[in-house]
Motif scaffolding. Sequence first.
Motif, PDB file in Angstrom:
ATOM      1  N   SER A 237       0.792  -1.145   0.262  1.00  0.00           N
ATOM      2  CA  SER A 237       0.595   0.248   0.348  1.00  0.00           C
ATOM      3  C   SER A 237       1.325   1.254   0.722  1.00  0.00           C
ATOM      4  O   SER A 237       0.895   1.883  -0.954  1.00  0.00           O
ATOM      5  N   ALA A 238       1.728   1.571   0.571  1.00  0.00           N
ATOM      6  CA  ALA A 238       2.920   2.495   0.801  1.00  0.00           C
ATOM      7  C   ALA A 238       3.905   2.904  -0.977  1.00  0.00           C
ATOM      8  O   ALA A 238       3.490   3.746  -0.607  1.00  0.00           O
ATOM      9  N   ARG A 239       3.493   1.494  -1.213  1.00  0.00           N
ATOM     10  CA  ARG A 239       4.788   1.620  -2.710  1.00  0.00           C
ATOM     11  C   ARG A 239       3.395   2.008  -3.473  1.00  0.00           C
ATOM     12  O   ARG A 239       4.020   3.345  -4.156  1.00  0.00           O
ATOM     13  N   TYR A 240       2.261   1.206  -3.441  1.00  0.00           N
ATOM     14  CA  TYR A 240       1.446   2.400  -3.977  1.00  0.00           C
ATOM     15  C   TYR A 240       1.102   3.781  -3.568  1.00  0.00           C
ATOM     16  O   TYR A 240       1.322   4.707  -5.129  1.00  0.00           O
ATOM     17  N   LEU A 241       0.893   4.003  -2.596  1.00  0.00           N
ATOM     18  CA  LEU A 241       0.646   6.013  -3.263  1.00  0.00           C
ATOM     19  C   LEU A 241       2.120   6.463  -2.926  1.00  0.00           C
ATOM     20  O   LEU A 241       2.153   7.620  -3.663  1.00  0.00           O
ATOM     21  N   ALA A 242       3.047   5.380  -2.822  1.00  0.00           N
ATOM     22  CA  ALA A 242       4.617   6.376  -3.051  1.00  0.00           C
ATOM     23  C   ALA A 242       4.961   6.748  -4.751  1.00  0.00           C
ATOM     24  O   ALA A 242       4.741   8.366  -5.204  1.00  0.00           O
ATOM     25  N   GLY A 243       4.372   5.647  -5.636  1.00  0.00           N
ATOM     26  CA  GLY A 243       4.006   6.393  -7.057  1.00  0.00           C
ATOM     27  C   GLY A 243       3.032   7.150  -7.402  1.00  0.00           C
ATOM     28  O   GLY A 243       3.256   7.514  -8.454  1.00  0.00           O
ATOM     29  N   VAL A 244       1.833   6.905  -6.582  1.00  0.00           N
ATOM     30  CA  VAL A 244       0.678   8.026  -6.805  1.00  0.00           C
ATOM     31  C   VAL A 244       1.233   9.263  -6.425  1.00  0.00           C
ATOM     32  O   VAL A 244       1.529  10.374  -7.674  1.00  0.00           O
ATOM     33  N   ALA A 245       2.192   9.620  -5.481  1.00  0.00           N
ATOM     34  CA  ALA A 245       2.748  11.153  -5.038  1.00  0.00           C
ATOM     35  C   ALA A 245       4.124  11.976  -6.515  1.00  0.00           C
ATOM     36  O   ALA A 245       3.569  12.944  -6.564  1.00  0.00           O
ATOM     37  N   VAL A 246       4.723  10.695  -6.931  1.00  0.00           N
ATOM     38  CA  VAL A 246       5.668  10.675  -7.560  1.00  0.00           C
ATOM     39  C   VAL A 246       5.149  11.080  -8.638  1.00  0.00           C
ATOM     40  O   VAL A 246       5.283  12.083  -8.841  1.00  0.00           O
TER      41      VAL A 246
ATOM     42  N   ILE B  31      11.841   3.629  -9.371  1.00  0.00           N
ATOM     43  CA  ILE B  31      13.448   3.859  -8.786  1.00  0.00           C
ATOM     44  C   ILE B  31      13.481   4.281  -7.098  1.00  0.00           C
ATOM     45  O   ILE B  31      14.202   4.575  -5.797  1.00  0.00           O
ATOM     46  N   THR B  32      12.686   5.391  -7.075  1.00  0.00           N
ATOM     47  CA  THR B  32      12.534   5.737  -5.739  1.00  0.00           C
ATOM     48  C   THR B  32      11.959   5.456  -4.933  1.00  0.00           C
ATOM     49  O   THR B  32      12.849   5.197  -3.544  1.00  0.00           O
ATOM     50  N   VAL B  33      10.973   4.316  -4.421  1.00  0.00           N
ATOM     51  CA  VAL B  33      10.911   3.730  -4.009  1.00  0.00           C
ATOM     52  C   VAL B  33      12.239   2.403  -3.591  1.00  0.00           C
ATOM     53  O   VAL B  33      12.168   2.032  -2.433  1.00  0.00           O
ATOM     54  N   ASN B  34      12.635   2.071  -4.243  1.00  0.00           N
ATOM     55  CA  ASN B  34      13.779   0.689  -4.417  1.00  0.00           C
ATOM     56  C   ASN B  34      14.602   1.658  -3.874  1.00  0.00           C
ATOM     57  O   ASN B  34      15.299   1.004  -3.193  1.00  0.00           O
TER      58      ASN B  34
END
Length: 126
Positions: A17-26, A40-43
Motif C-alpha cells: 500500500s505504501a509503494r502504491y501511495l509513493a508511486g501516486v505521490a511521485v 526507482i524512488t521506492v527502490n
Amino acid sequence: MIQTLFQVALGGALGASARYLAGVAVMRQFGSPVFPLGVITVNIVGSFVMGALVVFLGQKGLTHWNAFLATGILGGFTTFSSFSLETWRLMTEGRYDLAGLYVGLSVLVSILALIAGVALMRAVLA
C-alpha cells in the motif's frame, strides 16, 4: 510459524500500500515521466531503510521484528531492498564473486524470464 506468517502478510499489505501511495505521490509531483521515477524512488528509499533497519534491530536485540518490518513491510514496499541486503551480505562476507554473480544473474535472468513470460502468454492468447 503461523504468527510469523501473519506478521509477514500484514507487513506485506502495508508495504504494498505504501509503494502504491509513493508511486501516486511521485506521479502527482512530476506527472507521468517516461523514466520509471516512482519505481526507482521506492527502490532507493526501501534499500536505505533496509540497511538502517537491519543494523538497528540487530544492535538493539530486536530481530524478532524482522518478519514484520524487513520481510513484510519492506518486502511489500520493494523487493529490491531484499536484493540489496543479500548482495551486501555476500560482500561483507568477502564473497564478491558470489555477489557479482547474484547481481548479474538476478538482473539478466529476471529480464529474460519476463521476456519469456510475455512471449508465452502472447502465444497462448494468439
